[in-house]
Write a protein that holds these residues in place. Structure first.
Motif, PDB file in Angstrom:
ATOM      1  N   LEU A  36       0.830  -1.216   0.000  1.00 38.68           N
ATOM      2  CA  LEU A  36       0.000   0.000   0.000  1.00 38.68           C
ATOM      3  C   LEU A  36       0.862   1.262   0.000  1.00 38.68           C
ATOM      4  CD1 LEU A  36      -2.968  -0.737   2.426  1.00 38.68           C
ATOM      5  CD2 LEU A  36      -3.052  -0.424  -0.032  1.00 38.68           C
ATOM      6  N   VAL A  37       1.904   1.256   0.835  1.00 38.91           N
ATOM      7  CA  VAL A  37       2.773   2.437   0.911  1.00 38.91           C
ATOM      8  C   VAL A  37       3.408   2.711  -0.452  1.00 38.91           C
ATOM      9  CG1 VAL A  37       4.915   3.330   1.903  1.00 38.91           C
ATOM     10  CG2 VAL A  37       3.257   2.224   3.369  1.00 38.91           C
ATOM     11  N   TRP A  91       2.468   1.641  -3.460  1.00 37.62           N
ATOM     12  CA  TRP A  91       1.423   1.985  -4.452  1.00 37.62           C
ATOM     13  C   TRP A  91       0.983   3.438  -4.287  1.00 37.62           C
ATOM     14  CZ3 TRP A  91      -4.264  -0.191  -4.282  1.00 37.62           C
ATOM     15  CH2 TRP A  91      -4.899   0.070  -5.497  1.00 37.62           C
ATOM     16  N   ILE A  92       0.665   3.831  -3.058  1.00 34.22           N
ATOM     17  CA  ILE A  92       0.163   5.187  -2.795  1.00 34.22           C
ATOM     18  C   ILE A  92       1.228   6.228  -3.166  1.00 34.22           C
ATOM     19  CG2 ILE A  92      -0.503   6.797  -0.963  1.00 34.22           C
ATOM     20  CD1 ILE A  92      -1.779   4.372   0.482  1.00 34.22           C
ATOM     21  N   ILE A  93       2.462   5.984  -2.769  1.00 36.78           N
ATOM     22  CA  ILE A  93       3.504   6.990  -2.993  1.00 36.78           C
ATOM     23  C   ILE A  93       3.834   7.128  -4.485  1.00 36.78           C
ATOM     24  CG2 ILE A  93       5.957   7.465  -2.613  1.00 36.78           C
ATOM     25  CD1 ILE A  93       5.529   6.660   0.254  1.00 36.78           C
ATOM     26  N   TYR A 119       1.923   6.309  -7.031  1.00 35.95           N
ATOM     27  CA  TYR A 119       0.728   6.860  -7.684  1.00 35.95           C
ATOM     28  C   TYR A 119       0.653   8.365  -7.457  1.00 35.95           C
ATOM     29  CZ  TYR A 119      -4.250   7.748  -8.486  1.00 35.95           C
ATOM     30  OH  TYR A 119      -5.443   8.259  -8.919  1.00 35.95           O
ATOM     31  N   THR A 120       0.864   8.782  -6.216  1.00 38.91           N
ATOM     32  CA  THR A 120       0.801  10.216  -5.897  1.00 38.91           C
ATOM     33  C   THR A 120       1.889  10.985  -6.648  1.00 38.91           C
ATOM     34  OG1 THR A 120       0.066   9.643  -3.674  1.00 38.91           O
ATOM     35  CG2 THR A 120       0.818  11.884  -3.992  1.00 38.91           C
ATOM     36  N   TRP A 148       4.326  15.073  -2.819  1.00 37.26           N
ATOM     37  CA  TRP A 148       5.184  13.890  -2.858  1.00 37.26           C
ATOM     38  C   TRP A 148       6.271  13.985  -1.796  1.00 37.26           C
ATOM     39  CZ3 TRP A 148       8.619  11.507  -7.272  1.00 37.26           C
ATOM     40  CH2 TRP A 148       8.552  10.110  -7.158  1.00 37.26           C
ATOM     41  N   LYS A 180      -2.389  10.945  -2.334  1.00 34.12           N
ATOM     42  CA  LYS A 180      -3.694  10.666  -2.934  1.00 34.12           C
ATOM     43  C   LYS A 180      -3.840   9.141  -2.983  1.00 34.12           C
ATOM     44  CE  LYS A 180      -6.892  13.155  -5.071  1.00 34.12           C
ATOM     45  NZ  LYS A 180      -7.702  14.111  -4.322  1.00 34.12           N
ATOM     46  N   PRO A 186      -5.026   5.667  -4.378  1.00 33.85           N
ATOM     47  CA  PRO A 186      -5.473   5.179  -5.691  1.00 33.85           C
ATOM     48  C   PRO A 186      -6.760   4.358  -5.593  1.00 33.85           C
ATOM     49  CG  PRO A 186      -3.523   3.994  -4.961  1.00 33.85           C
ATOM     50  CD  PRO A 186      -3.851   4.962  -3.884  1.00 33.85           C
ATOM     51  N   LEU A 189      -0.961   7.220   6.434  1.00 31.58           N
ATOM     52  CA  LEU A 189       0.291   6.823   5.772  1.00 31.58           C
ATOM     53  C   LEU A 189       1.333   6.416   6.809  1.00 31.58           C
ATOM     54  CD1 LEU A 189       1.416   6.601   2.921  1.00 31.58           C
ATOM     55  CD2 LEU A 189       2.375   8.863   3.163  1.00 31.58           C
ATOM     56  N   LEU A 244       0.609   2.897   8.096  1.00 37.32           N
ATOM     57  CA  LEU A 244       0.981   1.890   7.085  1.00 37.32           C
ATOM     58  C   LEU A 244       2.495   1.712   7.026  1.00 37.32           C
ATOM     59  CD1 LEU A 244      -1.339   2.574   4.035  1.00 37.32           C
ATOM     60  CD2 LEU A 244      -1.403   0.626   5.570  1.00 37.32           C
TER      61      LEU A 244
END
Lengths: 129, 183
Positions: free
Chosen positions: A113-114, A116-118, A120-121, B2, B113, B115, B143, B146
């Motif tokens: 998740l970390v 993917w999120i990073i 993607y962002t 970011w 953000k 997904p 975040l 996680l």
């Protein structure tokens, strides 16, 4: 990880037990006298897979619930294939397939998740917020 | 945005190392802890082997032996958690303070953000203190949790501080099973 100095006798493979667990992890039907060692290999494989899939999903970019579901399916399928078809392990020795399936799953999911999120962002969201 | 996300990953790596370092100073390096850990691991493995060998046998003598060993393991496990507990409290307080500091720094800021659209009981966490109704906005705390989940456990495992599987399995089984004498 501990290394052993016995030679595999059954002839199903020519891997020496003195080879490190990582070498044996890459060879089909390797001998695993220490259960912990094999579970460690599964654990770290999962972590690597979490990061790699997160990277892919982020680059594509994969979106929505499908991404989560696909991760769970791919993760479980790869481990299942590796244990049953590549290493031919008797899963009952490890307390059933469930024990192997859940080994390191949550940590790998969080890592996925970390990443993917990073990714993607960083790549797909304009920095306006 | 970011840079915020990367900063959070960096923060959680630092706090994980800090936490493990502090625990090492207060707990892991103490002789009492090391002795108890070795003892618990040895007993767990022994008990597991004994259970595997005599699991289905109805032999009373074996059953009694297993029960006695379970009792001993339980006591050692309790001592081990007591040794850990004091310092865990201290570290817990320190980290709560640290977390609230970071929370106020990132207050109201969208750090990433998502997904995917989070399910309702996650939204409280993933959208904490954020303005607007866009639930794909990610808050600091989500975040951070996680990152901590993945990084801390991996660091523990790399450094060899994670409890062995045999010990946690036996420990879990002991807490889950009803006391043997009441069966």
């Amino acid at each position: 990880m501990a290394s052993k100095s016995k030679q595999v006798a059954d002839g199903s493979n020519k891997v020496k037990l003195q080879d490190s667990a990582w070498k044996r992890a890459l060879v089909a039907n390797a001998e695993w006298p220490d259960k912990e060692e094999f579970l460690d290999v599964i654990y770290w494989m999962r972590q690597a897979m979490g990061i790699i899939l997160g990277l892919f999903w982020g680059l594509l970019p994969m979106k929505g619930f499908v991404g989560l579901l696909l991760f769970v399916l791919v993760n479980a399928a790869v481990i299942y294939f590796y244990v049953n078809n590549f290493q031919n392990i008797d899963e009952e020795e490890y307390g059933g397939l469930w024990e192997i399936t859940k080994e390191g799953f949550m940590t790998s999911f969080a890592g996925f998740l970390v990443t993917w999120i990073i990714i993607y962002t960083g790549l797909h969201i304009a920095d306006t917020l | 945005m970011w840079s915020d996300s990367l900063l959070i990953v960096f923060i959680s790596i630092c706090t994980a190392f800090l936490g493990e370092g502090l625990t090492w100073i207060l707990v892991y390096r103490t002789e009492k802890y090391q002795k108890l850990k070795v003892e618990v691991e040895r007993q767990s493995k022994k008990l597991e082997k004994r259970k595997e060998a005599h699991g289905d046998s109805l032999d009373k003598q074996h059953k009694k032996k297993i029960e006695r060993e379970e009792e001993r393991l339980k006591n050692n496990n309790r001592d081990l958690s007591l040794v850990k507990m004091k310092s865990m409290f201290a570290i817990g307080f320190a980290f709560t303070a640290l977390l609230s500091m970071f929370n106020s720094i990132f207050d109201g800021r969208v750090v990433a953000k998502l997904p995917f659209y989070p399910i309702s009981w996650i939204q409280g966490l993933s959208h904490r203190n954020l303005p607007g109704d866009d639930y794909t906005d990610c808050s600091f705390i989500f975040l951070y949790i996680l990152c901590t989940m993945s990084i801390r456990q991996n660091i523990q495992k790399l450094l060899g501080f994670a409890p062995s599987r045999a010990a946690s399995k036996q420990g879990g089984a002991l807490f889950a099973a009803p006391p043997a004498q009441f069966k």
